[in-house]
Design a protein around this motif. Structure first.
Motif, PDB file in Angstrom:
ATOM      1  N   ALA A 134      15.049   4.582   7.515  1.00 58.85           N
ATOM      2  CA  ALA A 134      14.176   3.835   7.962  1.00 58.85           C
ATOM      3  C   ALA A 134      13.203   3.691   7.092  1.00 58.85           C
ATOM      4  N   VAL A 135      12.956   2.654   6.495  1.00 62.95           N
ATOM      5  CA  VAL A 135      11.792   2.247   5.215  1.00 62.95           C
ATOM      6  C   VAL A 135      10.680   1.498   6.087  1.00 62.95           C
ATOM      7  N   ILE A 136       9.508   2.088   5.954  1.00 62.10           N
ATOM      8  CA  ILE A 136       8.563   1.312   6.584  1.00 62.10           C
ATOM      9  C   ILE A 136       7.437   1.002   5.481  1.00 62.10           C
ATOM     10  N   ARG A 137       7.252  -0.271   5.125  1.00 59.39           N
ATOM     11  CA  ARG A 137       6.133  -0.895   4.066  1.00 59.39           C
ATOM     12  C   ARG A 137       5.103  -1.127   4.953  1.00 59.39           C
ATOM     13  N   ASN A 174       0.929  -1.170   0.178  1.00 57.92           N
ATOM     14  CA  ASN A 174      -0.037  -0.004  -0.059  1.00 57.92           C
ATOM     15  C   ASN A 174       0.940   1.201   0.185  1.00 57.92           C
ATOM     16  N   ASP A 175       1.796   1.274   0.972  1.00 53.66           N
ATOM     17  CA  ASP A 175       2.601   2.514   0.993  1.00 53.66           C
ATOM     18  C   ASP A 175       4.081   2.006   1.304  1.00 53.66           C
ATOM     19  N   GLU A 176       5.118   3.134   1.186  1.00 55.48           N
ATOM     20  CA  GLU A 176       6.554   2.961   1.390  1.00 55.48           C
ATOM     21  C   GLU A 176       6.954   4.165   1.972  1.00 55.48           C
ATOM     22  N   VAL A 177       7.166   4.296   3.182  1.00 58.55           N
ATOM     23  CA  VAL A 177       7.658   5.412   3.722  1.00 58.55           C
ATOM     24  C   VAL A 177       9.253   5.342   4.041  1.00 58.55           C
ATOM     25  N   ARG A 178       9.869   6.561   3.473  1.00 56.49           N
ATOM     26  CA  ARG A 178      11.271   6.456   3.583  1.00 56.49           C
ATOM     27  C   ARG A 178      11.661   7.539   4.744  1.00 56.49           C
ATOM     28  N   VAL A 230       5.968  -3.030   7.978  1.00 56.56           N
ATOM     29  CA  VAL A 230       7.361  -3.647   8.193  1.00 56.56           C
ATOM     30  C   VAL A 230       8.356  -2.709   8.131  1.00 56.56           C
ATOM     31  N   LEU A 231       9.225  -2.768   9.289  1.00 57.91           N
ATOM     32  CA  LEU A 231      10.335  -1.869   9.065  1.00 57.91           C
ATOM     33  C   LEU A 231      11.589  -2.532   8.688  1.00 57.91           C
ATOM     34  N   GLU A 232      12.275  -1.760   7.571  1.00 62.92           N
ATOM     35  CA  GLU A 232      13.590  -2.072   7.249  1.00 62.92           C
ATOM     36  C   GLU A 232      14.582  -1.179   7.233  1.00 62.92           C
ATOM     37  N   MET A 233      15.798  -1.210   7.795  1.00 59.98           N
ATOM     38  CA  MET A 233      16.479  -0.397   7.946  1.00 59.98           C
ATOM     39  C   MET A 233      17.524  -0.271   6.712  1.00 59.98           C
ATOM     40  N   VAL A 234      17.992   0.772   6.163  1.00 57.28           N
ATOM     41  CA  VAL A 234      18.686   0.692   4.962  1.00 57.28           C
ATOM     42  C   VAL A 234      20.033   1.745   5.176  1.00 57.28           C
TER      43      VAL A 234
END
Length: 177
Positions: free
Chosen positions: A118-121, A103-107, A164-168
């Motif tokens: 921080a990337v929250i999908r 739905n969304d990807e917040v960087r 869902v959080l992913e650190m980049v």
């Protein structure tokens, strides 16, 4: 001869698996947005409001190298009636293969450390509903109807959302890094 076939088969299998995963990895989110302004360590900020779940996501960069970013959900208002559920992503394990839609990807970049983001999908899982749609194309749940369903034991299934959080990127060193 069989050794040659085996050595050729292994790289092909890896390549085939990578190509099979490509559509899932390349899936564009429904909502497109620019990265957020850089956020300072220790500064709490709103990530996204999800009106269907009556919740908003808040996050913060931390000085803890084991957990460089924390996020969680809070209710928007006590009177809000959710039309969807916000679920634990560790249990739901959202993916396109399981019927979830990106739905969304917040960087959110970290201020003072442009290499860390921080990337929250945010994923959503729709349901097949037979409920009539309103003028906006939304299926509405009315309190009286929901109470009757609950009393009869036939609780309607709701769409679900998961964040869902992913650190980049790499840390910048030091205590905040």
């Amino acid at each position: 001869m069989s050794m040659t076939l085996m050595s050729l088969r292994a790289p092909c299998t890896g390549l085939c698996l990578a190509l099979a995963c490509l559509p899932v990895l390349a899936q564009a989110p429904e909502i497109r947005r620019e990265p957020y302004p850089p956020q300072a360590v220790g500064s709490a900020h709103t990530i996204r409001i999800i009106p269907e779940t009556c919740a908003y996501l808040r996050g913060m960069f931390t000085t803890d190298p084991a957990v460089p970013y924390r996020y969680g959900a809070s209710k928007t208002a006590g009177r809000c009636q959710p039309r969807a559920r916000l679920v634990d992503p560790a249990k739901a394990m959202p993916s396109a293969a399981k019927g979830w839609i990106l739905n969304d990807e917040v960087r959110i970049p970290q201020a003072g450390c442009p290499s860390r983001t921080a990337v929250i999908r945010i994923w959503r899982k729709p349901i097949d509903t037979k409920a009539p749609l309103d003028g906006r194309g939304q299926a509405r749940i009315y309190l009286q109807d929901a109470k009757q369903q609950a009393q009869s034991g036939a609780v309607a299934k709701l769409p679900e959302y998961a964040a869902v959080l992913e650190m980049v990127g790499q840390g910048c060193g030091g205590a905040a890094g």
